[in-house]
Scaffold this active site. Sequence first.
Site, PDB file in Angstrom:
ATOM      1  N   ASP A 119     -77.262 -21.001-109.221  1.00  0.00           N
ATOM      2  CA  ASP A 119     -77.401 -21.175-108.512  1.00  0.00           C
ATOM      3  C   ASP A 119     -78.919 -20.145-108.747  1.00  0.00           C
ATOM      4  O   ASP A 119     -77.699 -19.239-108.901  1.00  0.00           O
ATOM      5  CB  ASP A 119     -77.709 -21.865-106.875  1.00  0.00           C
ATOM      6  N   SER A 153     -71.855 -29.054-112.316  1.00  0.00           N
ATOM      7  CA  SER A 153     -72.302 -29.450-111.207  1.00  0.00           C
ATOM      8  C   SER A 153     -71.455 -29.838-110.476  1.00  0.00           C
ATOM      9  O   SER A 153     -71.257 -29.801-108.978  1.00  0.00           O
ATOM     10  CB  SER A 153     -73.490 -30.239-111.639  1.00  0.00           C
ATOM     11  N   SER A 335     -69.815 -33.320-106.217  1.00  0.00           N
ATOM     12  CA  SER A 335     -70.716 -32.214-106.364  1.00  0.00           C
ATOM     13  C   SER A 335     -71.274 -31.496-106.294  1.00  0.00           C
ATOM     14  O   SER A 335     -70.968 -31.243-105.228  1.00  0.00           O
ATOM     15  CB  SER A 335     -71.751 -33.033-107.867  1.00  0.00           C
ATOM     16  N   TYR A 336     -71.989 -30.667-106.838  1.00  0.00           N
ATOM     17  CA  TYR A 336     -72.911 -29.455-106.162  1.00  0.00           C
ATOM     18  C   TYR A 336     -73.688 -28.955-105.281  1.00  0.00           C
ATOM     19  O   TYR A 336     -74.561 -30.399-104.997  1.00  0.00           O
ATOM     20  CB  TYR A 336     -72.274 -27.771-107.347  1.00  0.00           C
ATOM     21  N   PRO A 337     -73.317 -28.591-103.886  1.00  0.00           N
ATOM     22  CA  PRO A 337     -73.803 -29.562-102.542  1.00  0.00           C
ATOM     23  C   PRO A 337     -74.968 -28.709-102.066  1.00  0.00           C
ATOM     24  O   PRO A 337     -75.846 -28.865-101.589  1.00  0.00           O
ATOM     25  CB  PRO A 337     -72.617 -29.196-101.438  1.00  0.00           C
TER      26      PRO A 337
END
Length: 862
Positions: A119, A153, A335-337
């Site tokens: 991110d 991810s 997975s990526y939150p």
Amino acid sequence: MKTVLMVAEKPSLAQSIAKILSRGNMSSRKGLNGACSVHEYTGSFIGQSAHFKMTSVCGHVMTLDFIGKYNSWDKVDPAELFSKAPTEKKEANPKLTMVKFLQVEGRGCDCIVLWLDCDKEGENICFEVLDAVLPVMNKPRGTERSIYRARFSSITDTDICNAMNHLGEPNRNEALSVDARQELDLRIGCAFTRFQTKYFQGKYGNLDSSLISFGPCQTPTLGFCVERHDKIQSFKPETYWVLQAKVNPEKESSLTLDWDRVRVFDREVAQMFLNITKMSKEARVESVSKKEKVKQRPLALNTVEMLRVASAALGMGPQHAMQIAERLYTQGYISYPRTETTHYPENFDLKGCLRQQANNPYWAETVNALLSEGINHPRKGHDAGDHPPITPMRAATEAELGGDGWRLYEYITRHFIATVSADCKYLQTTIAFSIGPERFTCVGKVVTSPGFTEIMPWHSIPLEESLPCCEKGDLFPIGEIKLLEKQTSPPDYLTEAELITLMEKHGIGTDASIPVHINNICQRNYVTVESGRRLKPTNLGIVLVHGYYKIDAELVLPTIRSAVEKQLNLIALGKANYHQVLEHTLDIFKRKFHYFVDSIAGMDELMEVSFSPLAATGKPLSRCGKCHRFMKYIQAKPSRLHCSHCDDTYSLPQNGTIKLYKELRCPLDDFELVLWSSGSRGKSYPLCPYCYNHPPFRDMKKGMGCNECTHPTCQHSLSMLGIGQCVECENGVLVLDSTSGPKWKMACNKCNVVVHFFENAHKVRVSPETCDLCEAGLVDVDFNKAKSPLPGDETQHSGCVFCDPVFQDLVELKHAAMRHPMHRGGQGKRQGRGRGKSRRPGGRVNPKKPKDKMAALAAYFV
């Protein structure tokens, strides 16, 4: 053979990734900072054999701050913070010595692979890592590439291996957008916060907030809560009337009908309708319609929706929910939150994720049915281009995750299964009736296919009484017609879930920062969290927002911050210039700041109505050294002393108790001393209110008590009560707590180390003499005869706390129980043992640290 350094965002993440890439064939060791491990293995990198070193950071390596002199609230005009004050990047956590650690591990490496979170914040950390390690890495030859970025991810074998095989480059524009946000928030937030904190805390005593903070995102967040509060306060209930009819299709059953006019606000008109309908004895069926309807399965789960549900249904605050989600991610369960996307890419392995859940007893039946009958492709949602929606990546049990971890994981899993399930289908029957000239309706629903509601039962169609079979023209006897008098009701206070929706709608914060902003307004005592996780503004929060509206509504409205967020997103996309956005935005807020300062009287008028002046707050405690009148102790945050006669206010240490110290006075200014204590298990020390705020000696700083005072003869000073160098931190001195008897202790004046000794001793004094071995001050101890632990019934002994064998078993090291981690004394660094001497005030020498004694003390760590 090339040496490749790989860096992840957290230690647990580094271990998981290294385990996957090395297939478990790796060696691990602790890094020099003690917080991060290094995992090493050999393998292949871009067609060449390579030695891999996988390690991590602990979040941001660097943080943005003003240079030293601009951190002084007293010496700097807040207006200077917009442009004149230079900023610098400092280590985010100096204790971790992260830059040095990265340089040690990166020295001599040929390539670096960045495994930071994918991110904008992760991209920013990428460049913080590069700034640290590139100077010590081997220089690439010619056009040879040495910097790589892994994008992933989830922590699964497939995703990690795929990321390693498709390495890209870090995104400089996304990193710059984070730099811009950090600088804007620092300059704008600090300028407004410093000004309004000093202004209002200098006038009012019961604000009960240690900081009157302003934030470009935080303040509009508070504004939403106060706006709802104002609607509740200004709401005036109105009376209205509803016509309710009941018909009896069968002798022992009744059906309640809904009036098509819904309600009327005139009593006489309502009475007229009642009189007309009462003239009829039967209700006539005007039409019967049946329609198949669909309740759609949910869109795939993104961060904002997860936070909304966690608050509304699971009772978890947004920040707590985010912390749990991050833990589940680093452990490989989800997975990526952090994602804004609600649309799965075409190549996403939905069946693979579903198979992981085939053996869980809670949903195994539903999952196996989907796998055998075929899944439904998820609805087309929004693709923000960041990460796939939040998805369960491996099976888990309640025993594994426990408590809140399991509840959040269970919801994420049920939501995922629902996205690939069928829609819920039901048959809706609507019967229209006429009673005289008035029309009434009755609606019934019958589920024909439950679909996703089997796995998400809280979304199921409620069971309703079945409607009678009838046709147009049928007549039913009327059982009852009556007029119901009701009142309109005010809205309730915003829930966290509703606030998150408003923040997302108006572009306030990001999916990652929304929980932080909500937590901030709670921590600042601007709102309280009531039952049902509703946010009720406090008096302080209400007055601040009303004051902003009175002076400059744009400070609290979401419009200006939303526009800034759009500019920051353009920087991330490479469509806006970083320096121009920064300069333009700061210029706008600088003008607003000057207008705010000039118009502060408008907000002050509101404050005067709600809060008490300093002179009318608090209780008399200690005497002022100037006028010798009693000063009042104001216990509300931030606790302080105020002399109404001199109109002076004196800051005090926070997060502890303050009481008068034996009516003793400071020899320098004649102020009565007060005693600060963090509790019976913690540390305590006396202080002079004037010296604490106005350091009397050059080697002292503001905020130092008597245990750090270098007065050469005062009986309470460091010079008279200091014993020796702290056994834990670098600069601290262990100082006798002369108030602690009969449970005597000495405490470090910098960190939270407390050494308990000589319990039940009658007197403990620090001798002017020093130890021959370690040069610590000797201690004279006088025991009661009945409780003396000394050999041969002796009651007195003088010796070194560190070296004297008689004292060996009478010393116990602990860490003080501080009430709050922000306490200024808890900042000491853990260092190696056996450092050399350092001079102590008053001519004594601080002790060396005998290794055998350190080993003995370490056994008592709590």
